[in-house]
Design an enzyme around this catalytic site. Sequence first.
Site, PDB file in Angstrom:
ATOM      1  CG  ASP A 258      -2.189   0.885   0.917  1.00  0.00           C
ATOM      2  OD1 ASP A 258      -2.121   1.745   0.005  1.00  0.00           O
ATOM      3  OD2 ASP A 258      -3.213   0.725   1.600  1.00  0.00           O
TER       4      ASP A 258
HETATM    5  C1  BGC Z   1      -5.084   3.207  -0.096  1.00  0.00           C
HETATM    6  C2  BGC Z   1      -5.119   2.235  -1.258  1.00  0.00           C
HETATM    7  C3  BGC Z   1      -4.897   2.980  -2.545  1.00  0.00           C
HETATM    8  C4  BGC Z   1      -3.560   3.725  -2.480  1.00  0.00           C
HETATM    9  C5  BGC Z   1      -3.218   4.501  -3.742  1.00  0.00           C
HETATM   10  C6  BGC Z   1      -3.843   4.087  -0.122  1.00  0.00           C
HETATM   11  O1  BGC Z   1      -3.953   5.095   0.806  1.00  0.00           O
HETATM   12  O2  BGC Z   1      -5.147   2.501   1.114  1.00  0.00           O
HETATM   13  O3  BGC Z   1      -6.348   1.561  -1.273  1.00  0.00           O
HETATM   14  O4  BGC Z   1      -4.927   2.100  -3.632  1.00  0.00           O
HETATM   15  O5  BGC Z   1      -3.633   4.646  -1.393  1.00  0.00           O
HETATM   16  O6  BGC Z   1      -4.062   5.575  -3.919  1.00  0.00           O
END
Ligand code: BGC
Length: 718
Positions: A258
Amino acid sequence: MKYTIACFMAFCVAGGVSAQNKSEVALKAKINGIVSKMTLEEKIEMLHGNALFSSAGVSRLGIPELTCDDGPLGVREEIKRFDWASANWTTDSATFLPNGSAIAATWNPVMANRYGVVIGEEANARKKNVMLAPAFNICRMPLCGRTYEYYSEDPYLNSQLAVQSVKGIQSQHVAACIKHFAANNQELNRDSVNTIVDERALREIYFPAFKAAVQQGNAYTIMSAYNKLNGYWCSENDYLLNKVLKNEWGFKGAVISDWGGVHHTVAAANNGLDIEMGSSGPYDQWYFAQPLLKAVKEGRVPVKTIDDKVRRILWVIYHTSMSTNHPKGSIATAAHAKAAYDIASESIVLLKNDNHLLPLKAGNIKSIAVIGDNAVRTFALGGYGAGVKAKYEVTALAGIKSRFGKIASISFAQGYKANYLASNSDEQNRGYDQPDQKLIDEAVARAKTSDVAILCIGSNREYESEGHDRKSLELPFGEQALVNAVSAVNPNTIIVIMAGAPYDLNDIKKNNHAVVWSWFNGSEAGNALADVLKGVVNPSGKLPFTFPVSLKDSPAFALNTYPGKGATAEYKEGILVGYRWYDTKKIQPEFPFGYGLSYTDFSVNHFSADKTTYGKNETIRAKFTIKNTGSRYGAEVVQLYVSDPVCSVLRPEKELKGFKKIFLNPDETKIVELDVKVSDLAFYDEGKKSWNTEAGEYILQLGNSSRNISKTVKIRVK
Ligand code: BGC
């Protein structure tokens, strides 16, 4: 002749399978060849972001960048390469698809597949290889800010839908990135919390949808969660990534962190992470950039571990951007709008219709008051987290006007102010829950002089947001006061709630007779809603999670495990998540899991199993008839739960093991079969570290919600 054709077909099928194997073998050889030509520096470049949503390829060898974009609501608009600001493109307006819990409320895997196909086609039009979707963490706790993105509290429903979403996306040669692995069930402290979850709960509740998406959906990528699981960050968790995901489940693709969820170089590299992603540079300073190169040179991370990561990424690239017959894709087409409409139509849940006010009888209605901020609000964007630059979004008011505008006069009153921003401090948001008497008075005046009042309330994308959990189950913005005032002056008040997670509807359930649940329901939300109100669509949605009477009834609160003590959240309820908890503990929910009404009636009969006793490797074929006994076309979701009354360990009162959505004309009867593998009745035996189907009696229970079981059959397992 027939025999020759049959032999030829058999030969082709067998040939087809081996052709696929052969091409995988050939691909493996090709990938090995590429890896052998790469320098260590080139390999390391592929293992970390080189911009916000991409990681490097090797142009010298013709390998392109790996590009990704956010879902799950649709393909996120193009942002600048190195910051989150819009790139101001004019070609990236997309279809806004219903949110995760809406898809789950359809209880229809076909809808999940159609969702995936749209995402895949639109991703291709935008030249994205990986879609960061679907997200299907278990809805453990009703306040979780991302409940709207997630699907369900039940692992079986979750799995069926996750597999089809992944298959839909990947049918377009776009990688699904299933997220967030694992046990990321609250947003509060998500970057620091250590979730303590026993292995049985992981295996029975939190893992199944991920396992199914990998093994049945062949998901190409997976995103590690921000939190720690049992003491180790998910991005460097050997048990999670190496032992379970890669070794046990045979995951062939790449694990992506993530954004900003990596904490160490060597631990993450050796424990299963393949690509580090994040939000800001300098990219060459990231854990998987210069520090990883150094660690390899010093022998702390073996070269063969790096090669394995590169092979996995190349495998993803060869199945996506470098695949043969790669589709061109398309964006915001009429077909995509139709898919969004169909999903939204099937997701709407009729919670109450005591006086049969719904569907609205067109001839009798001359005036409609549409009330509530949510009637004119759009939900494609808002709060933290990914949204969609929707090509269009039909609001509830617009939908009602288009469906009723010719037969009734339609007026609008705002009713309440949604004074809440996810980016505000608590102090700045203070007072958001207070009613606005002036707006209520205006709404009451409209409602008094109209034949029908349609109250559009609920939450919005600021109030339910990534990075936050809600503080209570209460309806926000003083909405209850508005509901009370409007219902008092107009007996024909229909409550429409638009939200993605459970709320406290106790008063509404007690005092109102027509209640409809809609969601953040995509580009076509208003049309689908108005068609349900008019009866063009007969509602068939079922709740994908329990609505508790009170927060203290829900397991995380009853056991005081939310948000956790210090940095630790111990999931003390174990496997008793969602209805498993309410049923086993005999707690009456406000609305149960699987609940939803229709404008017609169904009767289910002749429930049987094909045998009385089964071996552990057999399949139970359950059979029943269902008849539409009412006067409208409609669909019922028949749910098959199983209980194991005598077992050496605690088992939930019942567990969902099968379901089917059946569409029927008035008076039509269908014979329906549902197959359940006996092995799926097993529990995870922590002592033996394996699944265990104990011999004895099991009860198959058929119903149209978890609390409305109409038929049961007993079987035995040898
Ligand atoms: C989220 C993800 C997301 C990523 C990119 C993170 O903060 O938890 O679900 O895909 O950001 O935007």
